[in-house]
Design an enzyme around this catalytic site. Sequence first.
Site, PDB file in Angstrom:
ATOM      1  N   GLY A  78       0.591  -1.187   0.023  1.00  0.00           N
ATOM      2  CA  GLY A  78      -0.038   0.120  -0.044  1.00  0.00           C
ATOM      3  C   GLY A  78       0.763   1.350  -0.003  1.00  0.00           C
ATOM      4  O   GLY A  78       0.607   2.440   0.302  1.00  0.00           O
ATOM      5  N   SER A  79       2.199   1.161  -0.523  1.00  0.00           N
ATOM      6  CA  SER A  79       2.943   2.211  -0.510  1.00  0.00           C
ATOM      7  C   SER A  79       3.430   2.894   0.628  1.00  0.00           C
ATOM      8  O   SER A  79       3.659   4.072   0.814  1.00  0.00           O
ATOM      9  CB  SER A  79       2.340   3.256  -1.588  1.00  0.00           C
ATOM     10  OG  SER A  79       2.198   2.799  -2.944  1.00  0.00           O
ATOM     11  N   SER A 149       4.832  -5.887  -2.248  1.00  0.00           N
ATOM     12  CA  SER A 149       5.008  -4.732  -2.614  1.00  0.00           C
ATOM     13  C   SER A 149       5.611  -3.779  -1.602  1.00  0.00           C
ATOM     14  O   SER A 149       6.721  -4.325  -1.079  1.00  0.00           O
ATOM     15  CB  SER A 149       3.604  -3.946  -2.989  1.00  0.00           C
ATOM     16  OG  SER A 149       3.769  -2.639  -3.496  1.00  0.00           O
TER      17      SER A 149
END
Length: 301
Positions: A78-79, A149
């Site tokens: 989610g960055s 991620s």
Amino acid sequence: MTRILTALASLACLALAAIGIAACSPLALFDAIGPRDSGGRQVLRDEPFGEGPRRRLDVYAPVNAPENAPVLVFFYGGSWQNGSKADYAFVGQALAAQGFVTVLPDYRLYPEAPFPGFLEDGAAAVAWVRNNIATYGGDPRRIVLAGHSAGAYNAVMLGLDTRYLKAAGVDPKVIRAVAGLSGPYDFLPFDQDTSRKVFGQAPDPRATQPVTFAGPSAPPAFLATGADDTIVRPRNTQSLAETLRNARVPVQERIYPGLDHADTLLALSVTFRSKAPELAEMAAFLRTQAASRQSMTIGRR
């Protein structure tokens, strides 16, 4: 197909909001309505591992859990700016069905916690696991870290830069392996908005990069990405894998044709598992590494 599902989920969320039902994200809806693996179940919800609402975790266990099962801590992406463990129950159950007592922690996000705050929270979650997971059938001497991620960055960084675990009172040698799905590991200079915001204040930019710490004492690594990923380019996976291999660290590197950034997460689900053998390959690698190092004496690096 992934993009079609995302679009349909988005429309469904809008429809729910229009009739007064709480808003949702496409991932939250996918997690809520998609089929789940029957071999895993949630055994603990919203357990605090520190102060504040973002320092809580959930635990999933195999339905027929053996004693002293290996433990997998999974960090979502989610960055480093959004995300919730509540949207990843499908991941927890999928990994539990593979035989791991699985822990999904939340962690503080930017702007509350720029680098290294989210890593400190990750280390605190691992410390909770080390001290408590035996109650739920897990072996605290056999912990593996995984993520997707930004969560892949967190998992791999905690495994490679041992300062965070040591500061949390955890012997880094309990980390038997790491797994990263579509993670950023070698992304200097900070030339994107996200990297500038989250990492730009770090006094030593090189100390923010997992590849910096990829030396001989690093744990074995499973590193996978999609060939069509344009959000975190495959070169991140390739660079870290090559550096670890040069340091004689066991690495399994997989670049899956036709998969993009989101696909490497969704391929863990029942719905999209046919897109790539990612779950089976990652689980087999992590089980092997945990088993092969089971008899090691736990000391400090």
